[in-house]
Design a protein around this motif. Sequence first.
Motif, PDB file in Angstrom:
ATOM      1  N   GLU A 142       0.813  -1.216   0.000  1.00 28.47           N
ATOM      2  CA  GLU A 142       0.000   0.000   0.000  1.00 28.47           C
ATOM      3  C   GLU A 142       0.848   1.267   0.000  1.00 28.47           C
ATOM      4  OE1 GLU A 142      -3.976  -1.644   2.403  1.00 28.47           O
ATOM      5  OE2 GLU A 142      -2.454  -0.474   3.456  1.00 28.47           O
ATOM      6  N   HIS A 143       1.916   1.268   0.777  1.00 30.72           N
ATOM      7  CA  HIS A 143       2.695   2.495   0.972  1.00 30.72           C
ATOM      8  C   HIS A 143       3.975   2.560   0.134  1.00 30.72           C
ATOM      9  CE1 HIS A 143       0.519   4.405   4.365  1.00 30.72           C
ATOM     10  NE2 HIS A 143       0.107   3.154   4.588  1.00 30.72           N
ATOM     11  N   PHE A 144       4.415   1.422  -0.404  1.00 30.22           N
ATOM     12  CA  PHE A 144       5.682   1.411  -1.140  1.00 30.22           C
ATOM     13  C   PHE A 144       5.518   0.661  -2.460  1.00 30.22           C
ATOM     14  CE2 PHE A 144       6.549   1.564   3.435  1.00 30.22           C
ATOM     15  CZ  PHE A 144       7.204   2.789   3.517  1.00 30.22           C
ATOM     16  N   ALA A 145       4.536   1.108  -3.239  1.00 33.35           N
ATOM     17  CA  ALA A 145       4.286   0.480  -4.537  1.00 33.35           C
ATOM     18  C   ALA A 145       5.416   0.761  -5.513  1.00 33.35           C
ATOM     19  CB  ALA A 145       2.959   0.968  -5.116  1.00 33.35           C
ATOM     20  N   ASP A 146       6.093   1.901  -5.353  1.00 33.46           N
ATOM     21  CA  ASP A 146       7.244   2.208  -6.200  1.00 33.46           C
ATOM     22  C   ASP A 146       8.213   3.071  -5.415  1.00 33.46           C
ATOM     23  OD1 ASP A 146       8.928   2.107  -8.328  1.00 33.46           O
ATOM     24  OD2 ASP A 146       7.564   3.019  -9.766  1.00 33.46           O
ATOM     25  N   ILE A 147       9.409   3.168  -5.915  1.00 33.93           N
ATOM     26  CA  ILE A 147      10.473   3.882  -5.229  1.00 33.93           C
ATOM     27  C   ILE A 147      10.207   5.386  -5.274  1.00 33.93           C
ATOM     28  CG2 ILE A 147      11.943   4.048  -7.283  1.00 33.93           C
ATOM     29  CD1 ILE A 147      14.337   3.442  -5.398  1.00 33.93           C
ATOM     30  N   PRO A 148      10.375   6.101  -4.168  1.00 40.07           N
ATOM     31  CA  PRO A 148      10.187   7.556  -4.186  1.00 40.07           C
ATOM     32  C   PRO A 148      11.083   8.218  -5.230  1.00 40.07           C
ATOM     33  CG  PRO A 148      10.315   6.763  -1.927  1.00 40.07           C
ATOM     34  CD  PRO A 148      10.657   5.596  -2.805  1.00 40.07           C
ATOM     35  N   SER A 149      10.559   9.214  -5.916  1.00 39.91           N
ATOM     36  CA  SER A 149      11.217   9.763  -7.107  1.00 39.91           C
ATOM     37  C   SER A 149      12.582  10.367  -6.825  1.00 39.91           C
ATOM     38  CB  SER A 149      10.314  10.818  -7.753  1.00 39.91           C
ATOM     39  OG  SER A 149      10.020  11.860  -6.814  1.00 39.91           O
ATOM     40  N   GLU A 150      12.797  10.953  -5.655  1.00 37.50           N
ATOM     41  CA  GLU A 150      14.068  11.617  -5.387  1.00 37.50           C
ATOM     42  C   GLU A 150      14.942  10.866  -4.381  1.00 37.50           C
ATOM     43  OE1 GLU A 150      13.535  15.684  -4.367  1.00 37.50           O
ATOM     44  OE2 GLU A 150      12.767  16.248  -6.337  1.00 37.50           O
ATOM     45  N   LEU A 151      14.585   9.613  -4.112  1.00 32.52           N
ATOM     46  CA  LEU A 151      15.410   8.836  -3.181  1.00 32.52           C
ATOM     47  C   LEU A 151      16.806   8.603  -3.754  1.00 32.52           C
ATOM     48  CD1 LEU A 151      15.544   7.206  -0.511  1.00 32.52           C
ATOM     49  CD2 LEU A 151      14.800   5.205  -1.819  1.00 32.52           C
ATOM     50  N   ILE A 152      16.889   8.390  -5.078  1.00 31.63           N
ATOM     51  CA  ILE A 152      18.149   8.091  -5.753  1.00 31.63           C
ATOM     52  C   ILE A 152      18.345   9.056  -6.926  1.00 31.63           C
ATOM     53  CG2 ILE A 152      18.217   5.647  -5.109  1.00 31.63           C
ATOM     54  CD1 ILE A 152      16.949   5.038  -7.844  1.00 31.63           C
ATOM     55  N   THR A 153      19.576   9.117  -7.398  1.00 37.17           N
ATOM     56  CA  THR A 153      19.892   9.852  -8.618  1.00 37.17           C
ATOM     57  C   THR A 153      19.859   8.866  -9.771  1.00 37.17           C
ATOM     58  OG1 THR A 153      21.300  11.374  -7.380  1.00 37.17           O
ATOM     59  CG2 THR A 153      21.596  11.291  -9.776  1.00 37.17           C
ATOM     60  N   PRO A 154      18.930   8.979 -10.715  1.00 37.52           N
ATOM     61  CA  PRO A 154      18.707   7.941 -11.723  1.00 37.52           C
ATOM     62  C   PRO A 154      19.946   7.522 -12.504  1.00 37.52           C
ATOM     63  CG  PRO A 154      16.905   9.503 -11.749  1.00 37.52           C
ATOM     64  CD  PRO A 154      17.931  10.062 -10.812  1.00 37.52           C
ATOM     65  N   ASP A 155      20.796   8.476 -12.904  1.00 38.09           N
ATOM     66  CA  ASP A 155      21.939   8.093 -13.732  1.00 38.09           C
ATOM     67  C   ASP A 155      23.042   7.395 -12.942  1.00 38.09           C
ATOM     68  OD1 ASP A 155      22.910  10.199 -12.287  1.00 38.09           O
ATOM     69  OD2 ASP A 155      23.477  11.432 -14.013  1.00 38.09           O
ATOM     70  N   GLN A 156      22.864   7.233 -11.622  1.00 41.98           N
ATOM     71  CA  GLN A 156      23.855   6.526 -10.798  1.00 41.98           C
ATOM     72  C   GLN A 156      23.343   5.179 -10.300  1.00 41.98           C
ATOM     73  OE1 GLN A 156      25.269   8.971  -7.552  1.00 41.98           O
ATOM     74  NE2 GLN A 156      25.484  10.791  -8.843  1.00 41.98           N
ATOM     75  N   ALA A 157      22.048   4.928 -10.446  1.00 39.77           N
ATOM     76  CA  ALA A 157      21.423   3.796  -9.754  1.00 39.77           C
ATOM     77  C   ALA A 157      21.096   2.611 -10.647  1.00 39.77           C
ATOM     78  CB  ALA A 157      20.161   4.255  -9.029  1.00 39.77           C
ATOM     79  N   GLY A 158      21.521   2.601 -11.912  1.00 37.26           N
ATOM     80  CA  GLY A 158      21.380   1.435 -12.766  1.00 37.26           C
ATOM     81  C   GLY A 158      19.975   0.885 -12.836  1.00 37.26           C
ATOM     82  N   GLU A 159      19.838  -0.443 -12.659  1.00 38.49           N
ATOM     83  CA  GLU A 159      18.555  -1.125 -12.774  1.00 38.49           C
ATOM     84  C   GLU A 159      17.567  -0.674 -11.706  1.00 38.49           C
ATOM     85  OE1 GLU A 159      15.722  -3.417 -14.493  1.00 38.49           O
ATOM     86  OE2 GLU A 159      17.760  -3.117 -15.274  1.00 38.49           O
ATOM     87  N   LEU A 160      18.062  -0.196 -10.567  1.00 39.24           N
ATOM     88  CA  LEU A 160      17.164   0.296  -9.523  1.00 39.24           C
ATOM     89  C   LEU A 160      16.373   1.499 -10.022  1.00 39.24           C
ATOM     90  CD1 LEU A 160      16.192   0.102  -6.576  1.00 39.24           C
ATOM     91  CD2 LEU A 160      18.082   1.631  -5.949  1.00 39.24           C
TER      92      LEU A 160
END
Length: 673
Positions: free
Chosen positions: A381-399
């Motif tokens: 319910e609360h963690f259907a997808d990763i929060p948008s700013e938790l990671i930097t996309p170009d550093q996090a690969g498949e995540l």
Amino acid sequence: LVSKLVALAHLLAMATKSVSLTQISFTLSARDTDEPGKDWWDCSKVNLDPEPFLILKSHRVTIGNRWAKLKSTTNPFFDGPYTVGLGGPKDDEKITLEVWDFDENSADDLLETITLDLAQESENGTRTMEFVSGASITLTWKIKGREGENSGSGEDGDTTLEVRRMALAAPTGASGSPGVLMTGKSRNTQVRWAAQDGKASPEWLDVRTMVYDPLGYSVEVLLEGQSWGALTPLKPGASGESTSKLSFADGYELTVTCALAGIPDPKPPKTSPVVRREIRKMPKADQTRWAMAMKKLMENKSGPQTSEFFRIAGYHGWPNDFCQHGQESFPAWHRGYMCDLEQALIKADKALGNDGNIGLPYWDWTVSEVNGEVMPKIVREHFADIPSELITPDQAGELATSGYTRIRSDRALKAELERANVASQVREALSVSEHWAFASSRFNRQGFSLESPHNSIHMCCGFPMTSLRYAAFHPIFYLHHCNVDRIYEKHLELETPEESKQEFENYQNILAGRGETNRFREQLKPFMHPLKPSTPLMPADCFDTKGLGYVYDELSPTPRMAMREAAQEVIYAAFAKVKVLELNYKSYMLHVFVLPQGTGSGWVAPAGGQEAWYNDANYAGCGAIFGGKGSDCSNCQTREPYTVLVEVQDTLRRLNRSRHQVDLKVMCVDEIG
């Protein structure tokens, strides 16, 4: 009369003197050539490894039993303890160890023998010795009943000095085998480090304990002459480990690593331990409170990748390198990890206006469904997808690409949990008594360890749980590992924390004698003690959950220890010598099919995907390879290969076949499905 009484007292002292030997391990070079057996995994293959048993002798007694033989191996390990009486008319402290090869139909063969004179050794110690044949032995001893022996522990409440390492560097061209003697200047305490045959520059890694002397110690190198030096005095109240270097006449240099023990830590404020509960059984309000605290942890402080959650998640695989998989320290390191998350959770709860009385929940995946939930519904319910700013996309690969979208549905997850037979894996792991064998997949050649069901759950859940690099970025990771810690606590309850702690220390001393890192003496980096934030967390701290600030509402059930009948013999498909470094970041679930011999040619997996596989009559089960992090992982570079096991006996019985009448086919599903 007085003279006779003194003599009688001396004889009684000799009669009660004994040595307790534990953790005896051999590396043998001899093979069994007169009665070779068969390898357990292939009865057609001749096995030349001996079936060793141990005989111990002193001047007073001989102990040992040829029927206490081990399975075929050239690396026998005898856990002990073996208590051997010493003394007698000669009052000597010599013991002889003999390793024999058990032969069913001929005379047993003596493989190796060695005599060890403990008279010049301290009361406690560990030592590795080599034979002329190339074989070696490592053992740990404790002598009891020495007349006038100073145990080094001091009176109750005394501070003691732990000497953790001695390394003597000889000058160029030096010969002989020196030893070291260390004597208190004002206290009656003395310890000797015996010479090591043939080593001009010896190193001693076993821990010796002495009464703390505030005036310091004199240190003597023993080799035909004497050279003196003074160890810098350590003042009461000092903490932590320190290393001193001493220079002697004739060019000898000595490095001494020691630490004070017995200094009471500052008492932390009295607080009741938090209670860890099964999240699917918690009231909805408490589940939501946990979810809100987790979301609070995910809030960035100053842009992407600056949240507390990112800091903690990054310890496991990416971007940091603190991997402890495949080692005996696996459960202790992850125990520290969960404490770190729990303390952050408490702070987040307080920041939300609550009282901080919140424990990290666990997800008991040995019970596949509770209240209609397989994976806790609150997580979906609360963690259907990763929060948008938790990671930097170009550093996090498949995540960054997949986020949480590949987490399996309840239906698919339940099917995989049942086929992986994780509940059975836990029961079998809890039947293992030795700490080193229970704690790590490194040693599970013929059974399951704690890491076996742990790995299976990672692969059952779907990405990112299937990736060692990114698994900790999903909240289910912490609920899973809290349950792993709960199973570990059950093992400690069954075997006692005291015994398990001693086994951990002893076995790491053995590995250190072979040149490996002594992980019992290493900080569980990067973690600090949860209740003493300025104190590094050590493995020795991890045998008391109350001392770490938490308890469980209930532990795993005690497994039934009933013997299996012959018809229920466990038969494994064994995937031996898995080398995580060569997997290059990959993980796999291995799905095993058992086919009648000769029918495997041209075989293809049933159409319809994994759900169709599970319903196939030839499907036996699955086992997990939870991969490493590749060449950037220091632990992966030195980690020993390990074995993945899948039970197949039920499928053999269903097909009415023996293990000699089948072929195996395996479908491998990687970390992204």
